[in-house]
Design a protein around this motif. Structure first.
Motif, PDB file in Angstrom:
ATOM      1  N   GLY A  47      -1.267   1.355  -7.645  1.00 28.59           N
ATOM      2  CA  GLY A  47      -2.347   0.959  -8.523  1.00 28.59           C
ATOM      3  C   GLY A  47      -1.890  -0.042  -9.561  1.00 28.59           C
ATOM      4  N   VAL A  48      -0.699   0.178 -10.106  1.00 28.57           N
ATOM      5  CA  VAL A  48      -0.133  -0.764 -11.072  1.00 28.57           C
ATOM      6  C   VAL A  48       0.115  -2.114 -10.408  1.00 28.57           C
ATOM      7  N   VAL A  49       0.690  -2.094  -9.203  1.00 29.58           N
ATOM      8  CA  VAL A  49       0.943  -3.343  -8.474  1.00 29.58           C
ATOM      9  C   VAL A  49      -0.371  -4.096  -8.237  1.00 29.58           C
ATOM     10  N   HIS A  50      -1.398  -3.365  -7.841  1.00 34.32           N
ATOM     11  CA  HIS A  50      -2.705  -3.991  -7.595  1.00 34.32           C
ATOM     12  C   HIS A  50      -3.237  -4.675  -8.851  1.00 34.32           C
ATOM     13  N   LEU A  51      -3.152  -3.996  -9.976  1.00 38.95           N
ATOM     14  CA  LEU A  51      -3.658  -4.573 -11.219  1.00 38.95           C
ATOM     15  C   LEU A  51      -2.863  -5.804 -11.637  1.00 38.95           C
ATOM     16  N   LEU A  52      -1.571  -5.779 -11.407  1.00 34.88           N
ATOM     17  CA  LEU A  52      -0.747  -6.943 -11.734  1.00 34.88           C
ATOM     18  C   LEU A  52      -1.095  -8.120 -10.834  1.00 34.88           C
ATOM     19  N   GLU A  53      -1.442  -7.835  -9.583  1.00 30.49           N
ATOM     20  CA  GLU A  53      -1.859  -8.909  -8.681  1.00 30.49           C
ATOM     21  C   GLU A  53      -3.183  -9.521  -9.141  1.00 30.49           C
ATOM     22  N   VAL A  54      -4.056  -8.703  -9.676  1.00 32.36           N
ATOM     23  CA  VAL A  54      -5.377  -9.182 -10.112  1.00 32.36           C
ATOM     24  C   VAL A  54      -5.278  -9.940 -11.439  1.00 32.36           C
ATOM     25  N   PRO A 105      15.016  -7.790 -10.575  1.00 33.14           N
ATOM     26  CA  PRO A 105      15.563  -8.271  -9.300  1.00 33.14           C
ATOM     27  C   PRO A 105      14.486  -8.824  -8.364  1.00 33.14           C
ATOM     28  N   VAL A 106      14.703 -10.034  -7.904  1.00 28.31           N
ATOM     29  CA  VAL A 106      13.713 -10.726  -7.076  1.00 28.31           C
ATOM     30  C   VAL A 106      13.439  -9.969  -5.779  1.00 28.31           C
ATOM     31  N   LEU A 107      14.475  -9.459  -5.139  1.00 24.28           N
ATOM     32  CA  LEU A 107      14.293  -8.762  -3.863  1.00 24.28           C
ATOM     33  C   LEU A 107      13.394  -7.542  -4.013  1.00 24.28           C
ATOM     34  N   LEU A 108      13.552  -6.824  -5.091  1.00 24.75           N
ATOM     35  CA  LEU A 108      12.731  -5.626  -5.308  1.00 24.75           C
ATOM     36  C   LEU A 108      11.269  -6.004  -5.526  1.00 24.75           C
ATOM     37  N   ARG A 109      11.045  -7.104  -6.192  1.00 23.82           N
ATOM     38  CA  ARG A 109       9.667  -7.528  -6.481  1.00 23.82           C
ATOM     39  C   ARG A 109       8.943  -7.986  -5.214  1.00 23.82           C
ATOM     40  N   GLU A 110       9.660  -8.228  -4.120  1.00 24.78           N
ATOM     41  CA  GLU A 110       9.042  -8.713  -2.887  1.00 24.78           C
ATOM     42  C   GLU A 110       8.305  -7.623  -2.111  1.00 24.78           C
ATOM     43  N   VAL A 111       8.607  -6.350  -2.383  1.00 26.91           N
ATOM     44  CA  VAL A 111       8.001  -5.276  -1.590  1.00 26.91           C
ATOM     45  C   VAL A 111       6.664  -4.870  -2.203  1.00 26.91           C
ATOM     46  N   PRO A 112       5.761  -4.297  -1.406  1.00 30.80           N
ATOM     47  CA  PRO A 112       4.409  -4.020  -1.906  1.00 30.80           C
ATOM     48  C   PRO A 112       4.302  -2.827  -2.848  1.00 30.80           C
ATOM     49  N   ASP A 113       5.341  -2.006  -2.928  1.00 27.71           N
ATOM     50  CA  ASP A 113       5.285  -0.822  -3.787  1.00 27.71           C
ATOM     51  C   ASP A 113       6.447  -0.797  -4.772  1.00 27.71           C
ATOM     52  N   ARG A 143      12.701   7.361  -4.438  1.00 27.41           N
ATOM     53  CA  ARG A 143      13.954   6.683  -4.802  1.00 27.41           C
ATOM     54  C   ARG A 143      14.498   5.889  -3.623  1.00 27.41           C
ATOM     55  N   ASN A 144      14.339   6.432  -2.416  1.00 19.72           N
ATOM     56  CA  ASN A 144      14.884   5.765  -1.232  1.00 19.72           C
ATOM     57  C   ASN A 144      14.287   4.379  -1.012  1.00 19.72           C
ATOM     58  N   ARG A 145      13.026   4.180  -1.412  1.00 22.27           N
ATOM     59  CA  ARG A 145      12.417   2.861  -1.214  1.00 22.27           C
ATOM     60  C   ARG A 145      13.111   1.824  -2.103  1.00 22.27           C
ATOM     61  N   ILE A 146      13.583   2.240  -3.282  1.00 22.66           N
ATOM     62  CA  ILE A 146      14.304   1.311  -4.156  1.00 22.66           C
ATOM     63  C   ILE A 146      15.662   0.991  -3.553  1.00 22.66           C
ATOM     64  N   LEU A 147      16.330   1.987  -2.989  1.00 27.25           N
ATOM     65  CA  LEU A 147      17.605   1.740  -2.301  1.00 27.25           C
ATOM     66  C   LEU A 147      17.418   0.700  -1.198  1.00 27.25           C
ATOM     67  N   ALA A 148      16.313   0.813  -0.461  1.00 25.27           N
ATOM     68  CA  ALA A 148      16.058  -0.110   0.649  1.00 25.27           C
ATOM     69  C   ALA A 148      15.629  -1.484   0.171  1.00 25.27           C
ATOM     70  N   ALA A 149      14.838  -1.526  -0.903  1.00 24.46           N
ATOM     71  CA  ALA A 149      14.233  -2.786  -1.340  1.00 24.46           C
ATOM     72  C   ALA A 149      15.121  -3.613  -2.247  1.00 24.46           C
ATOM     73  N   LEU A 150      16.080  -2.974  -2.898  1.00 23.02           N
ATOM     74  CA  LEU A 150      16.902  -3.670  -3.884  1.00 23.02           C
ATOM     75  C   LEU A 150      17.936  -4.582  -3.236  1.00 23.02           C
ATOM     76  N   SER A 151      18.208  -4.379  -1.942  1.00 19.98           N
ATOM     77  CA  SER A 151      19.319  -5.067  -1.295  1.00 19.98           C
ATOM     78  C   SER A 151      18.881  -6.007  -0.173  1.00 19.98           C
ATOM     79  N   CYS A 152      19.804  -6.901   0.151  1.00 19.77           N
ATOM     80  CA  CYS A 152      19.585  -7.819   1.275  1.00 19.77           C
ATOM     81  C   CYS A 152      19.590  -7.073   2.597  1.00 19.77           C
TER      82      CYS A 152
END
Length: 372
Positions: A18-25, A86-94, A216-225
């Motif tokens: 919901g926060v991501v959606h509002l930031l997109e709007v 971190p740019v990589l983390l900001r690329e994921v939808p959640d 937490r696991n999604r951050i582990l996955a999203a933070l890295s190349c």
């Protein structure tokens, strides 16, 4: 970072997406709070109760408490709209809109690679962490190792990075400054002292219920190349991180093991099902992440040499000699047997662990590995 950013994450019923959606709007937390009821319900399509919660600005009181808490505990809140995020983390939808950081925020934006695996690691898995991470540190500029500070492979990856002089970032599933497990508090402190960071998306007012390891696991996955699974049982939790990384279109790599070894069933299955690329060395990781295009041709990825007893220091030989066959020994017992002061013993245990000669177990206990 503005107080609006923390307040936005504390609005009831809004949630991460919901926060991501509002930031997109609206583009920023400040613009969200400046929006009218009609805009929130029509343009952003929020439920009326959520729109009213935003307009009430009740979350600002909690945000002010959180900001004061962060100042008291040397925690740096970083919003997704900040340059330091971190740019990589900001690329994921959640992505989490606010990260809470202790340590070096810049480490989050280095060349990050995640290492995860089973809590019940073998000496083989531990040695892989040591070899791969030391080699990556020797050939990849600005590399940073990301993991989850858990027992087993996670802590082995962090310690290998510290031993190799490589920054490392631990993503925890609790509010800072505490860490889980508590027995890794000293490890977390050393991570910070040596240029790394401990991070969490959870603020201090979060009601801890044990369910945050999944998110937490999604951050582990999203933070890295990319993500490297070193060892995992067939149903290991690190496989969830692998699935998330794959869903984010990030490379997933796995270290193959013996087909009869329980700790390799998950990694071998990932490779067999073509859900992960097999990596046999740090050089394979470099190529998989296409980092070799930016490295000097003479980089020379070197692995640890096998360290035999003759290469140990006198202090290391003394500590090794204190173990009886198949014995599990506490650090207190080792201190009593050796007569070494706490700092010297701690440094010696770490060097032996990084060399793959001993293995740390729960409860600050140790055992010799199969290398002896």
């Amino acid at each position: 970072m503005q107080l609006d950013d923390i307040a936005l994450t504390m609005v009831p019923s809004l949630g991460v997406k919901g926060v991501v959606h509002l930031l997109e709007v609206y583009g920023s937390a400040g613009a969200v709070f400046a929006a009218s009821y009609d805009s929130l319900t029509e343009q952003a399509q929020l439920r009326p109760d959520v729109a009213r919660a935003l307009l009430s600005r009740d979350s600002f009181r909690a945000a002010e408490r959180e900001a004061a808490y962060c100042r008291r505990h040397d925690i740096i809140p970083v919003a997704s709209t900040d340059d330091e995020y971190p740019v990589l983390l900001r690329e994921v939808p959640d992505y989490p809109h606010v990260l809470y950081v202790r340590g070096n925020v810049a480490a989050l934006s280095m060349r990050t690679v995640t290492f995860v695996g089973t809590r019940k690691m073998t000496s083989y898995g531990e040695q892989v962490c040591i070899d791969f991470i030391r080699a990556l540190g020797g050939c990849v500029p600005d590399v940073c190792i990301v993991s989850g500070l858990a027992y087993g492979i996670d802590s082995a990856a962090h310690r290998a990075a510290l031993y190799a002089g490589v920054p490392t970032v631990a993503v925890v599933a609790n509010a800072l400054p505490a860490v889980t497990p508590v027995s890794h508090t000293a490890l977390a402190r050393e991570i910070i002292e040596k240029g790394g960071a401990i991070i969490s998306e959870l603020h201090s007012q979060t009601k801890q219920n044990g369910s945050y390891f999944i998110s937490r696991n999604r951050i582990l996955a999203a933070l890295s190349c990319g993500t490297v699974i070193v060892e995992s049982a067939a149903g290991g939790g690190s496989l969830a991180t692998a699935r998330l990384a794959d869903g984010y279109n990030r490379p997933v790599m796995a270290v193959p093991g013996r087909v009869t070894e329980r700790a390799s069933q998950g990694t071998n299955t990932l490779i067999r099902n073509r859900k992960a690329s097999a990596v046999l060395s740090a050089d394979d990781i470099v190529k998989e992440l296409m980092w070799d295009f930016n490295l000097p041709a003479e980089r020379g990825v070197a692995l640890f040499e096998d360290l035999g007893p003759d290469t140990l220091t006198p202090a290391e030989r003394l500590v090794v000699s204190l173990f009886r066959p198949s014995e599990v020994v506490s650090s207190d017992t080792l201190a009593e047997r050796s007569g070494m002061v706490a700092d010297e013993l701690s440094a010696t245990l770490m060097s032996l662990e990084m060399a793959g000669k001993i293995r740390m177990l729960a409860g600050d206990k140790y055992e010799l590995t199969e290398h002896f």
